[in-house]
Design a protein around this motif. Sequence first.
Motif, PDB file in Angstrom:
ATOM      1  N   UNK A   1       4.837  27.343  79.540  1.00 36.48           N
ATOM      2  CA  UNK A   1       3.453  27.026  79.913  1.00 36.48           C
ATOM      3  C   UNK A   1       3.277  25.541  79.641  1.00 36.48           C
ATOM      4  N   UNK A   2       2.110  24.973  79.987  1.00 39.67           N
ATOM      5  CA  UNK A   2       1.921  23.550  79.692  1.00 39.67           C
ATOM      6  C   UNK A   2       2.018  23.328  78.178  1.00 39.67           C
ATOM      7  N   UNK A   3       2.447  22.139  77.774  1.00 40.42           N
ATOM      8  CA  UNK A   3       2.499  21.835  76.346  1.00 40.42           C
ATOM      9  C   UNK A   3       1.067  21.540  75.902  1.00 40.42           C
TER      10      UNK A   3
ATOM     11  N   UNK B   1      -3.807  29.435  81.174  1.00 37.89           N
ATOM     12  CA  UNK B   1      -3.353  28.434  82.149  1.00 37.89           C
ATOM     13  C   UNK B   1      -4.398  27.348  82.346  1.00 37.89           C
ATOM     14  N   UNK B   2      -4.672  26.606  81.308  1.00 40.44           N
ATOM     15  CA  UNK B   2      -5.694  25.543  81.389  1.00 40.44           C
ATOM     16  C   UNK B   2      -5.519  24.722  82.658  1.00 40.44           C
ATOM     17  N   UNK B   3      -4.277  24.358  82.944  1.00 44.21           N
ATOM     18  CA  UNK B   3      -4.022  23.422  84.039  1.00 44.21           C
ATOM     19  C   UNK B   3      -4.227  24.009  85.431  1.00 44.21           C
ATOM     20  N   UNK B   4      -4.423  25.340  85.522  1.00 46.01           N
ATOM     21  CA  UNK B   4      -4.733  25.908  86.828  1.00 46.01           C
ATOM     22  C   UNK B   4      -6.109  25.428  87.277  1.00 46.01           C
ATOM     23  N   UNK B   5      -7.032  25.237  86.348  1.00 44.21           N
ATOM     24  CA  UNK B   5      -8.394  24.800  86.682  1.00 44.21           C
ATOM     25  C   UNK B   5      -8.647  23.349  86.283  1.00 44.21           C
ATOM     26  N   UNK B   6      -8.207  22.979  85.088  1.00 39.35           N
ATOM     27  CA  UNK B   6      -8.399  21.599  84.630  1.00 39.35           C
ATOM     28  C   UNK B   6      -7.205  20.794  85.103  1.00 39.35           C
ATOM     29  N   UNK B   7      -7.382  20.090  86.212  1.00 35.46           N
ATOM     30  CA  UNK B   7      -6.221  19.442  86.810  1.00 35.46           C
ATOM     31  C   UNK B   7      -5.636  18.323  85.980  1.00 35.46           C
ATOM     32  N   UNK B   8      -6.373  17.860  84.955  1.00 31.17           N
ATOM     33  CA  UNK B   8      -5.813  16.829  84.094  1.00 31.17           C
ATOM     34  C   UNK B   8      -5.566  17.349  82.685  1.00 31.17           C
ATOM     35  N   UNK B   9      -5.451  18.665  82.550  1.00 31.64           N
ATOM     36  CA  UNK B   9      -5.264  19.245  81.213  1.00 31.64           C
ATOM     37  C   UNK B   9      -4.036  18.670  80.527  1.00 31.64           C
ATOM     38  N   UNK B  10      -2.978  18.435  81.302  1.00 29.31           N
ATOM     39  CA  UNK B  10      -1.767  17.917  80.675  1.00 29.31           C
ATOM     40  C   UNK B  10      -1.925  16.476  80.207  1.00 29.31           C
ATOM     41  N   UNK B  11      -2.949  15.792  80.731  1.00 28.61           N
ATOM     42  CA  UNK B  11      -3.271  14.462  80.205  1.00 28.61           C
ATOM     43  C   UNK B  11      -4.357  14.578  79.140  1.00 28.61           C
ATOM     44  N   UNK B  12      -4.598  15.811  78.679  1.00 28.55           N
ATOM     45  CA  UNK B  12      -5.562  16.089  77.616  1.00 28.55           C
ATOM     46  C   UNK B  12      -6.998  15.768  78.019  1.00 28.55           C
ATOM     47  N   UNK B  13      -7.273  15.773  79.325  1.00 31.23           N
ATOM     48  CA  UNK B  13      -8.640  15.516  79.771  1.00 31.23           C
ATOM     49  C   UNK B  13      -9.260  16.785  80.349  1.00 31.23           C
ATOM     50  N   UNK B  14     -10.459  17.114  79.892  1.00 32.03           N
ATOM     51  CA  UNK B  14     -11.111  18.341  80.353  1.00 32.03           C
ATOM     52  C   UNK B  14     -12.445  18.047  81.032  1.00 32.03           C
TER      53      UNK B  14
ATOM     54  N   UNK C   1     -12.333  19.534  87.194  1.00 29.36           N
ATOM     55  CA  UNK C   1     -12.164  20.990  87.255  1.00 29.36           C
ATOM     56  C   UNK C   1     -12.209  21.461  88.698  1.00 29.36           C
ATOM     57  N   UNK C   2     -11.222  22.270  89.080  1.00 30.99           N
ATOM     58  CA  UNK C   2     -11.197  22.851  90.419  1.00 30.99           C
ATOM     59  C   UNK C   2     -10.614  24.252  90.266  1.00 30.99           C
ATOM     60  N   UNK C   3     -11.439  25.263  90.426  1.00 34.00           N
ATOM     61  CA  UNK C   3     -10.928  26.627  90.272  1.00 34.00           C
ATOM     62  C   UNK C   3     -10.258  27.053  91.578  1.00 34.00           C
ATOM     63  N   UNK C   4      -8.959  27.413  91.525  1.00 29.86           N
ATOM     64  CA  UNK C   4      -8.250  27.755  92.771  1.00 29.86           C
ATOM     65  C   UNK C   4      -8.978  28.873  93.532  1.00 29.86           C
ATOM     66  N   UNK C   5      -9.121  28.712  94.820  1.00 28.55           N
ATOM     67  CA  UNK C   5      -9.774  29.715  95.649  1.00 28.55           C
ATOM     68  C   UNK C   5     -11.279  29.727  95.499  1.00 28.55           C
ATOM     69  N   UNK C   6     -11.814  28.835  94.676  1.00 24.97           N
ATOM     70  CA  UNK C   6     -13.264  28.798  94.487  1.00 24.97           C
ATOM     71  C   UNK C   6     -13.791  27.372  94.661  1.00 24.97           C
ATOM     72  N   UNK C   7     -13.106  26.423  94.047  1.00 23.38           N
ATOM     73  CA  UNK C   7     -13.517  25.024  94.172  1.00 23.38           C
ATOM     74  C   UNK C   7     -14.236  24.530  92.942  1.00 23.38           C
ATOM     75  N   UNK C   8     -15.123  23.584  93.158  1.00 25.67           N
ATOM     76  CA  UNK C   8     -15.861  22.976  92.045  1.00 25.67           C
ATOM     77  C   UNK C   8     -16.709  24.025  91.339  1.00 25.67           C
ATOM     78  N   UNK C   9     -16.937  23.799  90.071  1.00 24.34           N
ATOM     79  CA  UNK C   9     -17.778  24.711  89.315  1.00 24.34           C
ATOM     80  C   UNK C   9     -19.146  24.068  89.126  1.00 24.34           C
ATOM     81  N   UNK C  10     -20.181  24.694  89.696  1.00 21.37           N
ATOM     82  CA  UNK C  10     -21.532  24.177  89.471  1.00 21.37           C
ATOM     83  C   UNK C  10     -22.293  25.145  88.606  1.00 21.37           C
ATOM     84  N   UNK C  11     -22.641  24.670  87.419  1.00 16.12           N
ATOM     85  CA  UNK C  11     -23.395  25.618  86.584  1.00 16.12           C
ATOM     86  C   UNK C  11     -24.856  25.236  86.523  1.00 16.12           C
TER      87      UNK C  11
END
Lengths: 135, 185
Positions: free
Chosen positions: B57-59, B157-170, B175-185
Amino acid sequence: MKTTYLFILLFTGLATGNVAAETSTINELLNLYKQQGAATPNAQAGQRLWHKTFTGTVPFTERSCTSCHGDDLKRVGKHVKTNKIIKPMAPSVNPGRLSKTSKVEKWFKRNCKWTLDRECTATEKANILVYLKQL
Amino acid sequence: MRSILIVIGTLLVLAAVAMPLVWSDEDREAWLEYGRVSTGVALLSSPVYKEECGSCHMAYPPGLLPTATWQKIMSGLENHFGDNAELDNETQTKITEFLVSNSANQSNYRRSRRFAAVDDKSEASMRISETPYFIHEHDEIPSRLVTGNREVTSFSNCNACHRKAEQASFRERDILIPGHGKWDD
């Protein structure tokens, strides 16, 4: 012209260097397994073991080397639990494979324990190694 | 009057030209660092850590869990969330030291301060994805987008949604949820 020649020389040098390194890792391991009492390595037996299904605990009741590495070893696999892509196992398409003794031994230990619920024997490891090597 | 305007104008032009020279790489680094302090956790890794803890998995950046939880994880690698991740003693000690000295308790990053807070339940689970802060941030995401989503399958799988998780940025922007897109809360 002269530089091109030099480059060709350099690259062939590097390329053969790599191949040599990889074969030597495999030979080193095969020697080690032989010392540990392995019979003459048999690629077909290795292939059978690679594809054999073992029973495990829920949620992975059926386990096999292919669970994560996939059926076609020239293509990428996918970790059953985490979904992380695993690079192809065949050295012909992924030259970095089987090139570090400690790495091969580490994964044999983990993956045999996970799949077979025990460590693999020296014979089993030698068989798998010669099977993978020729791919 | 006109000469004053010319002087001011020249000074402005000079300032614009000098800006990139004065605004050094170090400032840029400091600024990026500030960005991470407020939106992520410390970007720390090591070649051994990446090799040994990034193959299945991602480190995970060490600032995502407190010291005690990392220690527990590292002392039970043979049965690691249903998988076998065992290491030789030397490597295990080296990685434990790395994680412990950079854990969420040791960090002054805002997100890490929050990940450092665990309760008995989350400490026992040993998961980042079961810490109180994690749950607080993710409890509105429906399971069909996570476990029911073939491209995500688990909150691990943080990096499935947080595309910069491996750069430690959240950051929310990444954030892009696969099959859904941006998250608007």
